[in-house]
Design an enzyme around this catalytic site. Structure first.
Site: not given
Length: 160
Positions: A18, A42, A91, A129
């Site tokens: 990040h 979440k 990614r 993460s």
């Protein structure tokens, strides 16, 4: 023309990947706002306030970067802060598929909103993460994946 961009995400926690994207965006745009999502659906490890504070701490060397928490729709936050460009990290091709769908939804909700996709440096391409949290929960060393202040917070959180 002042180009203000938003880099939205949960950032639970913010990783070196990040940070790589934030630093590169800071070179390309006049103002970068890290938009830290509350993400109530979440089960985040860190509170919204902690995640915003981490973003502020690790980007204090960048004069044109700020961080703010938000809840609700990201496009509403973009309108509120008058940003019409999003930074999104990719990614993998899976990320691309997901982000492509989001981009089309964002355009429907906020015509004129553009997305700029950045790929992380090769050494960060595998970091997420979720993976960092898992490594930390199981006692692994995350210092190579996150800034020092976040590695310390993960270590301390694991021992609570």
């Amino acid at each position: 023309m002042n180009k203000k961009v938003l880099y939205p995400g949960t950032f639970d926690p913010l990783t070196n990947g990040h940070l790589d994207l934030i630093e590169r965006a800071a070179e390309m745009f006049d103002e970068v706002i890290i938009a830290v999502a509350a993400s109530p659906s979440k089960n985040t490890m860190f509170t919204l306030e902690e995640r915003v504070e981490f973003c502020i701490e690790v980007t204090k060397h960048l004069d044109n970067v700020t961080a703010q928490g938000f809840s609700g729709l990201m496009v509403d936050f973009a309108k509120e802060v008058e940003a019409n460009v999003l930074i999104r990290g990719l990614r993998t091709t899976v990320d691309f598929e997901y982000e492509f769908g989001l981009t089309n939804m964002y355009r429907r909700l906020m015509p004129g909103l553009e997305s700029v996709f950045l790929t992380p440096a090769e050494e960060y391409a595998f970091i997420s993460s979720t993976i960092v949290r898992e490594v930390a929960i199981h006692g692994g060393d995350v210092t190579q994946f996150v800034p020092k202040v976040i590695a310390e917070a993960l270590h301390n959180k694991k021992h609570i």
